[in-house]
Write a protein that holds these residues in place. Structure first.
Motif, PDB file in Angstrom:
ATOM      1  N   GLY A 178      -9.650 -18.487 -10.685  1.00 48.51           N
ATOM      2  CA  GLY A 178      -9.683 -18.741 -12.129  1.00 48.51           C
ATOM      3  C   GLY A 178      -8.711 -18.430 -12.925  1.00 48.51           C
ATOM      4  O   GLY A 178      -8.300 -19.355 -13.954  1.00 48.51           O
ATOM      5  N   LEU A 179      -8.015 -17.205 -12.822  1.00 51.14           N
ATOM      6  CA  LEU A 179      -6.927 -17.161 -13.649  1.00 51.14           C
ATOM      7  C   LEU A 179      -6.072 -17.990 -13.292  1.00 51.14           C
ATOM      8  O   LEU A 179      -5.127 -18.427 -14.256  1.00 51.14           O
ATOM      9  N   GLY A 180      -5.469 -18.353 -12.081  1.00 45.79           N
ATOM     10  CA  GLY A 180      -4.518 -19.080 -11.780  1.00 45.79           C
ATOM     11  C   GLY A 180      -4.627 -20.451 -12.170  1.00 45.79           C
ATOM     12  O   GLY A 180      -3.723 -21.243 -12.497  1.00 45.79           O
ATOM     13  N   SER A 181      -5.932 -20.948 -12.189  1.00 45.07           N
ATOM     14  CA  SER A 181      -6.169 -22.496 -12.672  1.00 45.07           C
ATOM     15  C   SER A 181      -6.608 -22.519 -14.007  1.00 45.07           C
ATOM     16  O   SER A 181      -7.150 -23.700 -14.531  1.00 45.07           O
ATOM     17  N   GLY A 182      -6.812 -21.592 -14.833  1.00 44.57           N
ATOM     18  CA  GLY A 182      -7.711 -21.654 -15.946  1.00 44.57           C
ATOM     19  C   GLY A 182      -7.179 -22.431 -16.871  1.00 44.57           C
ATOM     20  O   GLY A 182      -7.949 -23.366 -17.750  1.00 44.57           O
ATOM     21  N   LEU A 183      -5.796 -22.538 -17.363  1.00 40.32           N
ATOM     22  CA  LEU A 183      -5.259 -23.251 -18.238  1.00 40.32           C
ATOM     23  C   LEU A 183      -5.498 -24.974 -17.970  1.00 40.32           C
ATOM     24  O   LEU A 183      -5.656 -25.617 -18.768  1.00 40.32           O
ATOM     25  N   VAL A 184      -5.146 -25.303 -16.606  1.00 40.06           N
ATOM     26  CA  VAL A 184      -5.386 -26.506 -16.118  1.00 40.06           C
ATOM     27  C   VAL A 184      -6.786 -27.187 -16.582  1.00 40.06           C
ATOM     28  O   VAL A 184      -6.936 -28.274 -16.736  1.00 40.06           O
ATOM     29  N   VAL A 185      -7.755 -26.065 -16.015  1.00 42.41           N
ATOM     30  CA  VAL A 185      -9.110 -26.551 -16.045  1.00 42.41           C
ATOM     31  C   VAL A 185      -9.462 -26.702 -17.434  1.00 42.41           C
ATOM     32  O   VAL A 185     -10.373 -27.874 -17.896  1.00 42.41           O
ATOM     33  N   PHE A 186      -8.987 -25.882 -18.220  1.00 42.81           N
ATOM     34  CA  PHE A 186      -9.350 -25.948 -19.834  1.00 42.81           C
ATOM     35  C   PHE A 186      -8.936 -27.399 -20.111  1.00 42.81           C
ATOM     36  O   PHE A 186      -9.570 -28.271 -20.997  1.00 42.81           O
ATOM     37  N   VAL A 187      -7.576 -27.792 -20.179  1.00 45.06           N
ATOM     38  CA  VAL A 187      -7.115 -29.015 -20.419  1.00 45.06           C
ATOM     39  C   VAL A 187      -7.796 -30.255 -19.660  1.00 45.06           C
ATOM     40  O   VAL A 187      -8.128 -31.090 -20.721  1.00 45.06           O
ATOM     41  N   VAL A 188      -8.018 -30.114 -18.590  1.00 43.29           N
ATOM     42  CA  VAL A 188      -8.596 -31.242 -17.947  1.00 43.29           C
ATOM     43  C   VAL A 188     -10.286 -31.475 -18.304  1.00 43.29           C
ATOM     44  O   VAL A 188     -10.612 -32.612 -18.680  1.00 43.29           O
ATOM     45  N   ALA A 189     -10.900 -30.159 -18.692  1.00 44.35           N
ATOM     46  CA  ALA A 189     -12.230 -30.474 -19.064  1.00 44.35           C
ATOM     47  C   ALA A 189     -12.226 -30.973 -20.546  1.00 44.35           C
ATOM     48  O   ALA A 189     -13.244 -31.591 -21.044  1.00 44.35           O
ATOM     49  N   LEU A 190     -11.479 -30.460 -21.400  1.00 40.31           N
ATOM     50  CA  LEU A 190     -11.472 -31.009 -22.782  1.00 40.31           C
ATOM     51  C   LEU A 190     -11.024 -32.251 -23.024  1.00 40.31           C
ATOM     52  O   LEU A 190     -11.582 -33.061 -23.604  1.00 40.31           O
ATOM     53  N   THR A 191     -10.042 -32.967 -22.391  1.00 45.12           N
ATOM     54  CA  THR A 191      -9.781 -34.345 -22.454  1.00 45.12           C
ATOM     55  C   THR A 191     -10.677 -35.073 -21.693  1.00 45.12           C
ATOM     56  O   THR A 191     -10.986 -36.177 -22.224  1.00 45.12           O
ATOM     57  N   GLY A 192     -11.320 -34.653 -20.825  1.00 38.41           N
ATOM     58  CA  GLY A 192     -12.543 -35.134 -19.879  1.00 38.41           C
ATOM     59  C   GLY A 192     -13.678 -35.496 -20.893  1.00 38.41           C
ATOM     60  O   GLY A 192     -14.565 -36.643 -20.951  1.00 38.41           O
TER      61      GLY A 192
ATOM     62  N   CYS B  81     -21.646 -32.642 -23.185  1.00 42.50           N
ATOM     63  CA  CYS B  81     -22.074 -31.328 -23.120  1.00 42.50           C
ATOM     64  C   CYS B  81     -21.299 -30.249 -22.130  1.00 42.50           C
ATOM     65  O   CYS B  81     -21.005 -29.310 -22.501  1.00 42.50           O
ATOM     66  N   SER B  82     -21.581 -30.760 -21.035  1.00 44.25           N
ATOM     67  CA  SER B  82     -21.083 -30.288 -19.978  1.00 44.25           C
ATOM     68  C   SER B  82     -19.806 -30.015 -19.623  1.00 44.25           C
ATOM     69  O   SER B  82     -19.118 -28.879 -19.486  1.00 44.25           O
ATOM     70  N   SER B  83     -19.105 -30.971 -20.037  1.00 40.32           N
ATOM     71  CA  SER B  83     -17.393 -30.998 -20.105  1.00 40.32           C
ATOM     72  C   SER B  83     -17.024 -30.055 -21.281  1.00 40.32           C
ATOM     73  O   SER B  83     -15.864 -29.225 -20.957  1.00 40.32           O
ATOM     74  N   LEU B  84     -17.552 -29.928 -22.403  1.00 34.82           N
ATOM     75  CA  LEU B  84     -16.997 -29.021 -23.388  1.00 34.82           C
ATOM     76  C   LEU B  84     -17.596 -27.606 -22.994  1.00 34.82           C
ATOM     77  O   LEU B  84     -16.664 -26.699 -23.435  1.00 34.82           O
ATOM     78  N   PHE B  85     -18.673 -27.503 -22.132  1.00 34.22           N
ATOM     79  CA  PHE B  85     -18.907 -26.033 -21.877  1.00 34.22           C
ATOM     80  C   PHE B  85     -17.943 -25.611 -20.795  1.00 34.22           C
ATOM     81  O   PHE B  85     -17.596 -24.410 -20.739  1.00 34.22           O
ATOM     82  N   ALA B  86     -17.661 -26.369 -19.939  1.00 31.49           N
ATOM     83  CA  ALA B  86     -16.656 -26.257 -18.757  1.00 31.49           C
ATOM     84  C   ALA B  86     -15.234 -25.714 -19.519  1.00 31.49           C
ATOM     85  O   ALA B  86     -14.822 -25.041 -18.700  1.00 31.49           O
TER      86      ALA B  86
END
Length: 400
Positions: free
Chosen positions: A17-31, A343-348
């Motif tokens: 989670g720490l290693g991928s957190g920033l990318v997951v944040f960007v991908v989820a928010l843009t999604g 809603c799911s993407s924003l929460f992700a």
């Protein structure tokens, strides 16, 4: 044994989670932004997509529209034209490539006036899409988002293991956010409890996202449902090559609508080479599910129908593949599933944030024990056995 397994799972969940957190944040928010891309784009760029017209006004022949689109970008090559069959107030959209860059041209269907010309890669949602898929870093970024998508799937699964209560009597705690708890407890509940409620949706979104990241996953869909790799969709060869007649493309458009007599968007694909036929595809807006497309292939010289590729004749694998996009974007059942996906993407996007806060809270060193004036320890410290939070800042087994 179970305790060791859960501890290993926790460490795996933490560091992945720490290693991928920033990318997951960007991908989820843009999604989340892309869920309502069409609606938002048409709202903020209304002049590009809609025009005023008089009832009964006759649209210009498509051949005339094509001529004006080509003149807008001298030296450019027309690749595609989109026409809405049941929306008379919509512009006709053309895609032109010039010096390796793609441009969108919107034309007034009744006057032929060009109402918009702009590079596709500079449009807001095009940038958001590239950020979502490649982090604006080309193939290298695509590799990173693909790897983080796989990691995110493992995070959902390991998170479910960590959420699972030891005993059924602890299930109630795992299903609701504690009222009146401190900020640390609230952060944990938001991450764990909230993550549980959306884990199925975000897992499906992430799995379908692998289709654009990995060719092996895309091919696997066809191997699973058809038992063989996908067959390349190629337009048949053209014989006559040069179009005849003043209203050649208008006649093809009319012929396609006669054969595909349902409302929807008609797209005319102009081949790069004259030796390839013209492809006309139509999205069936009356279908019960989105992304139902029929294709017709016309000889470029005569307008004669060479072959068809109808949705009803597609293989099971191709039909499943066409469902991937509406499932991934949440448009499978219209507004209800779109809102769910949003809603799911924003929460992700909040999961990496709350996960980081939990990790930071646990890293904080406990304060030094202070003695009272009588030499006794602070009685507050005796509360370290509380089922809420220990003095070390770590959660008890009931919470974690």
């Amino acid at each position: 044994m179970k305790r060791v397994f859960k501890k290993i799972t926790g460490q795996l969940h933490l560091w992945l989670g720490l290693g991928s957190g920033l990318v997951v944040f960007v991908v989820a928010l843009t999604g989340a932004l892309l869920v309502f891309e069409k609606e938002l784009d048409e709202t903020f760029r209304r002049d590009t997509y809609f025009v005023s017209y008089t009832s009964g006004q006759q649209r210009l022949p498509l051949d005339s529209i094509i001529h004006r689109a080509k003149a807008a970008l001298p030296g450019g090559q027309l690749r595609r034209m989109e026409v809405e069959t049941n929306a008379p107030g919509r512009t006709i959209l053309c895609r032109v490539v010039q010096k390796g860059e793609f441009y969108q041209i919107a034309l007034h269907p009744y006057t032929g006036q060009i109402v918009y010309t702009g590079a596709e890669d500079r449009q807001f949602f095009r940038v958001v899409l590239q950020l979502h898929r490649t982090l604006l870093a080309g193939e290298a970024g695509k590799a990173v988002t693909g790897a983080c998508c796989l990691i995110f799937l493992s995070l959902v699964l390991t998170g479910l293991v960590l959420w699972w209560p030891k005993k059924w009597k602890g299930l109630k705690q795992r299903l609701q956010i504690k009222r009146g708890g401190n900020i640390k407890r609230f952060t944990w509940d938001l991450h764990a409890v909230g993550g549980f409620y959306i884990h199925v949706v975000i897992f499906i979104i992430a799995v379908t996202g692998l289709t654009w990241s990995y060719k092996w996953f895309n091919n696997g869909i066809f191997l699973l449902f058809d038992g063989k790799p996908p067959v390349a969709n190629k337009a048949p060869a053209d014989v006559r090559m040069l179009p005849n007649g003043e209203h050649y493309y208008e006649d093809i458009f009319a012929g396609a609508n006669r054969r595909l007599a349902y409302p929807g968007t008609v797209s005319i694909q102009f081949p790069e080479k004259d030796s390839i036929s013209v492809t006309v595809s139509k999205i069936n807006a009356a279908a019960s599910i989105p992304n139902v497309v029929d294709m017709l292939y016309f000889e470029k010289g005569s307008g004669r129908l060479l072959s068809t590729r109808l949705y009803k004749d597609q293989s099971r694998g191709m039909k499943v593949r066409r469902l991937i996009y509406p499932v991934h974007t949440g448009s499978i059942y219209g507004w209800p599933t779109k809102i769910l996906a949003l809603c799911s993407s924003l929460f992700a996007a909040t999961l990496p944030v709350t996960g980081f806060l939990m990790w930071r809270n646990r890293r904080k060193k406990p304060g030094r024990k202070k003695a009272t004036a009588s030499g006794r320890r602070d009685p507050v410290k005796k509360q370290s056995k509380s089922p809420a939070i220990a003095t070390s800042g770590r959660y008890t087994q009931e919470e974690a």
